[in-house]
Design a protein around this motif. Sequence first.
Motif, PDB file in Angstrom:
ATOM      1  N   ARG A  51       0.793  -1.229   0.000  1.00 32.57           N
ATOM      2  CA  ARG A  51       0.000   0.000   0.000  1.00 32.57           C
ATOM      3  C   ARG A  51       0.822   1.273   0.000  1.00 32.57           C
ATOM      4  NH1 ARG A  51      -1.204   2.170   5.277  1.00 32.57           N
ATOM      5  NH2 ARG A  51       0.126   1.229   6.873  1.00 32.57           N
ATOM      6  N   SER A  52       2.127   1.184  -0.171  1.00 31.38           N
ATOM      7  CA  SER A  52       2.924   2.411  -0.101  1.00 31.38           C
ATOM      8  C   SER A  52       4.183   2.316  -0.946  1.00 31.38           C
ATOM      9  CB  SER A  52       3.294   2.729   1.353  1.00 31.38           C
ATOM     10  OG  SER A  52       4.193   1.767   1.874  1.00 31.38           O
ATOM     11  N   VAL A  53       4.739   3.499  -1.233  1.00 30.16           N
ATOM     12  CA  VAL A  53       5.980   3.630  -1.998  1.00 30.16           C
ATOM     13  C   VAL A  53       6.920   4.538  -1.215  1.00 30.16           C
ATOM     14  CG1 VAL A  53       7.025   4.448  -4.149  1.00 30.16           C
ATOM     15  CG2 VAL A  53       4.783   3.325  -4.196  1.00 30.16           C
ATOM     16  N   TYR A  54       8.183   4.135  -1.127  1.00 31.92           N
ATOM     17  CA  TYR A  54       9.207   4.931  -0.447  1.00 31.92           C
ATOM     18  C   TYR A  54      10.057   5.652  -1.494  1.00 31.92           C
ATOM     19  CZ  TYR A  54       8.101   2.240   3.768  1.00 31.92           C
ATOM     20  OH  TYR A  54       7.460   1.669   4.839  1.00 31.92           O
ATOM     21  N   LEU A  55      10.296   6.940  -1.270  1.00 30.74           N
ATOM     22  CA  LEU A  55      11.030   7.771  -2.215  1.00 30.74           C
ATOM     23  C   LEU A  55      12.188   8.472  -1.516  1.00 30.74           C
ATOM     24  CD1 LEU A  55       7.878   9.384  -3.876  1.00 30.74           C
ATOM     25  CD2 LEU A  55       9.243   7.508  -4.818  1.00 30.74           C
ATOM     26  N   HIS A  56      13.230   8.788  -2.291  1.00 27.72           N
ATOM     27  CA  HIS A  56      14.430   9.409  -1.735  1.00 27.72           C
ATOM     28  C   HIS A  56      14.807  10.644  -2.543  1.00 27.72           C
ATOM     29  CE1 HIS A  56      18.914   9.802  -1.344  1.00 27.72           C
ATOM     30  NE2 HIS A  56      18.583   9.722  -0.068  1.00 27.72           N
ATOM     31  N   ALA A  57      15.058  11.758  -1.846  1.00 24.85           N
ATOM     32  CA  ALA A  57      15.575  12.979  -2.476  1.00 24.85           C
ATOM     33  C   ALA A  57      17.094  12.875  -2.557  1.00 24.85           C
ATOM     34  CB  ALA A  57      15.153  14.209  -1.678  1.00 24.85           C
ATOM     35  N   TRP A  58      17.680  13.336  -3.637  1.00 20.18           N
ATOM     36  CA  TRP A  58      19.048  12.953  -3.985  1.00 20.18           C
ATOM     37  C   TRP A  58      20.112  13.332  -2.959  1.00 20.18           C
ATOM     38  CZ3 TRP A  58      22.876  16.618  -4.979  1.00 20.18           C
ATOM     39  CH2 TRP A  58      22.444  17.925  -5.250  1.00 20.18           C
ATOM     40  N   ASP A  59      19.918  14.386  -2.161  1.00 22.21           N
ATOM     41  CA  ASP A  59      20.960  14.711  -1.179  1.00 22.21           C
ATOM     42  C   ASP A  59      20.473  14.526   0.249  1.00 22.21           C
ATOM     43  OD1 ASP A  59      23.610  15.304  -0.676  1.00 22.21           O
ATOM     44  OD2 ASP A  59      23.251  17.455  -0.448  1.00 22.21           O
ATOM     45  N   ASP A  60      19.526  13.623   0.466  1.00 22.39           N
ATOM     46  CA  ASP A  60      19.092  13.254   1.808  1.00 22.39           C
ATOM     47  C   ASP A  60      20.000  12.128   2.296  1.00 22.39           C
ATOM     48  OD1 ASP A  60      17.831  12.467   4.134  1.00 22.39           O
ATOM     49  OD2 ASP A  60      15.828  12.373   3.255  1.00 22.39           O
ATOM     50  N   TYR A  61      20.683  12.335   3.426  1.00 26.53           N
ATOM     51  CA  TYR A  61      21.604  11.310   3.911  1.00 26.53           C
ATOM     52  C   TYR A  61      20.874  10.078   4.428  1.00 26.53           C
ATOM     53  CZ  TYR A  61      20.617  12.538   8.833  1.00 26.53           C
ATOM     54  OH  TYR A  61      20.005  12.749  10.061  1.00 26.53           O
ATOM     55  N   GLN A  62      19.559  10.217   4.715  1.00 26.12           N
ATOM     56  CA  GLN A  62      18.796   9.091   5.239  1.00 26.12           C
ATOM     57  C   GLN A  62      18.283   8.206   4.101  1.00 26.12           C
ATOM     58  OE1 GLN A  62      16.753  10.731   9.186  1.00 26.12           O
ATOM     59  NE2 GLN A  62      16.369  12.040   7.441  1.00 26.12           N
ATOM     60  N   SER A  63      17.863   6.998   4.453  1.00 27.71           N
ATOM     61  CA  SER A  63      17.555   6.002   3.427  1.00 27.71           C
ATOM     62  C   SER A  63      16.291   6.304   2.651  1.00 27.71           C
ATOM     63  CB  SER A  63      17.466   4.607   4.054  1.00 27.71           C
ATOM     64  OG  SER A  63      16.398   4.543   5.000  1.00 27.71           O
ATOM     65  N   TRP A  64      15.372   7.080   3.222  1.00 29.71           N
ATOM     66  CA  TRP A  64      14.193   7.507   2.467  1.00 29.71           C
ATOM     67  C   TRP A  64      13.716   8.853   2.991  1.00 29.71           C
ATOM     68  CZ3 TRP A  64       9.301   7.865   4.931  1.00 29.71           C
ATOM     69  CH2 TRP A  64       9.195   7.249   6.186  1.00 29.71           C
ATOM     70  N   THR A  65      13.013   9.569   2.120  1.00 30.73           N
ATOM     71  CA  THR A  65      12.589  10.942   2.412  1.00 30.73           C
ATOM     72  C   THR A  65      11.088  11.045   2.551  1.00 30.73           C
ATOM     73  OG1 THR A  65      14.455  11.734   1.071  1.00 30.73           O
ATOM     74  CG2 THR A  65      12.705  13.324   1.582  1.00 30.73           C
ATOM     75  N   LEU A  66      10.372  10.348   1.685  1.00 29.88           N
ATOM     76  CA  LEU A  66       8.914  10.474   1.605  1.00 29.88           C
ATOM     77  C   LEU A  66       8.299   9.098   1.398  1.00 29.88           C
ATOM     78  CD1 LEU A  66       6.450  12.497   1.338  1.00 29.88           C
ATOM     79  CD2 LEU A  66       6.825  12.368  -1.130  1.00 29.88           C
ATOM     80  N   ARG A  67       7.258   8.810   2.188  1.00 29.54           N
ATOM     81  CA  ARG A  67       6.496   7.578   1.986  1.00 29.54           C
ATOM     82  C   ARG A  67       5.096   7.953   1.539  1.00 29.54           C
ATOM     83  NH1 ARG A  67       4.158   3.309   6.523  1.00 29.54           N
ATOM     84  NH2 ARG A  67       3.501   1.686   5.037  1.00 29.54           N
ATOM     85  N   LEU A  68       4.723   7.520   0.357  1.00 31.08           N
ATOM     86  CA  LEU A  68       3.373   7.722  -0.145  1.00 31.08           C
ATOM     87  C   LEU A  68       2.528   6.529   0.267  1.00 31.08           C
ATOM     88  CD1 LEU A  68       4.172   8.943  -3.765  1.00 31.08           C
ATOM     89  CD2 LEU A  68       3.540  10.362  -1.798  1.00 31.08           C
ATOM     90  N   ASN A 147      30.733  13.514  -0.895  1.00 32.15           N
ATOM     91  CA  ASN A 147      30.095  14.252   0.191  1.00 32.15           C
ATOM     92  C   ASN A 147      28.637  14.600  -0.111  1.00 32.15           C
ATOM     93  OD1 ASN A 147      30.644  16.144  -1.758  1.00 32.15           O
ATOM     94  ND2 ASN A 147      31.801  17.540  -0.427  1.00 32.15           N
ATOM     95  N   GLN A 148      28.026  13.930  -1.088  1.00 32.83           N
ATOM     96  CA  GLN A 148      26.583  14.026  -1.285  1.00 32.83           C
ATOM     97  C   GLN A 148      26.023  12.616  -1.352  1.00 32.83           C
ATOM     98  OE1 GLN A 148      26.735  16.364  -4.939  1.00 32.83           O
ATOM     99  NE2 GLN A 148      25.823  14.683  -6.112  1.00 32.83           N
ATOM    100  N   ALA A 149      24.718  12.494  -1.058  1.00 34.34           N
ATOM    101  CA  ALA A 149      24.137  11.166  -0.867  1.00 34.34           C
ATOM    102  C   ALA A 149      24.017  10.378  -2.163  1.00 34.34           C
ATOM    103  CB  ALA A 149      22.766  11.298  -0.202  1.00 34.34           C
ATOM    104  N   ALA A 150      23.616  11.038  -3.240  1.00 33.21           N
ATOM    105  CA  ALA A 150      23.402  10.357  -4.519  1.00 33.21           C
ATOM    106  C   ALA A 150      23.757  11.306  -5.652  1.00 33.21           C
ATOM    107  CB  ALA A 150      21.948   9.889  -4.642  1.00 33.21           C
ATOM    108  N   ALA A 151      23.829  10.782  -6.849  1.00 34.97           N
ATOM    109  CA  ALA A 151      24.145  11.614  -8.013  1.00 34.97           C
ATOM    110  C   ALA A 151      23.022  12.611  -8.277  1.00 34.97           C
ATOM    111  CB  ALA A 151      24.347  10.725  -9.235  1.00 34.97           C
ATOM    112  N   PHE A 152      23.385  13.776  -8.778  1.00 37.33           N
ATOM    113  CA  PHE A 152      22.407  14.773  -9.183  1.00 37.33           C
ATOM    114  C   PHE A 152      21.526  14.165 -10.264  1.00 37.33           C
ATOM    115  CE2 PHE A 152      21.186  18.396 -11.925  1.00 37.33           C
ATOM    116  CZ  PHE A 152      20.523  19.174 -10.981  1.00 37.33           C
TER     117      PHE A 152
END
Length: 324
Positions: A51-68, A147-152
């Motif tokens: 029932r949900s999807v986990y999403l990540h913003a590219w420079d968030d050091y945590q494993s996910w940013t938003l859960r829909l 020093n950034q979480a993921a590629a731009f």
Amino acid sequence: MNVEAALTHDPERRRDLAHVGPVELYTPVLEASRDFFVNQMALTEVGRDERSVYLHAWDDYQSWTLRLIEREQAGVGTTFLRAASAGAYERMRAAIEASGQRVDLDDGVRGLGEVTRFADPDGHPMAVYWDVDWYEAGDGDRPSLKNQAAAFPGRGANVRRLDHVNYLTKDVPNTSRFLSEVLGARCTERIVTDEGEDAAIWYSLGNKSYDLVYTEDWTGANGRLHHIAFATDTREDILRAADVMLEAGIHIETGPHKHAIQQTFFLYVWEPGGNRIELCNAGARLILAPDWKTISWTAAERAKGQAWGLKTIDTFHTHGTPLV
């Protein structure tokens, strides 16, 4: 709330919250909302369940940013707040318990250790945590700079991170007391009525100018959302985002303009599920003064509108989720 207490933050008080962490968002159209955040906002899908999807913003050091989360009505789920240390986590749990709010421990949240669940005085679900899984980039999004979480991402609006959450509340003064006295946040700006009561409040957890915002709900309802906001690197990103949203058929509610309060350059859109989303850029505005004095705006000053740009559209003051 005592006016003098609101205007000056006690620099001697330990600040036990570090920042806003992941946020849950309810949507009646899960896949359409997912596509909006991936294609137009440039988040990356990092997991899903029934029932949900986990999403990540590219420079968030945590494993996910938003859960829909798929729900019949749009709105905000749990807002997770990261404590400043393991000891701060224990102190926050004790402070919330002492305030009379019910707390529940939960060790089943994806990417987080034990969390302490509670609700603010208006009923918005929240949780405090300390232990967290850091994001691990794969071959497809490994950054050139470590020093950034993921590629731009190089697509859509390229939002860097979650910036703040703006809630609607039935009782702004009571919520303000809770944020200040229990959570230890500091009020950086506010709107006051002619009677001297808070009508809207902007609270900071760290050195950002604001993280948690509460505005009076004209319907008198509890627990609703005004918007969640994502930060871009530049104003130009927001101008490009307006073109991106136009081409994708996303409803642009208002902007790009500049707020007088907090001086934020902004664009507001409605994602397919009906939730208002802000793309914002506050430039280099940080609150560095440890004894910052709250900036108060009167109703008359607020009525003048934005710092510049068009008059605020009526739906900005009436639309919230879930719909009433």
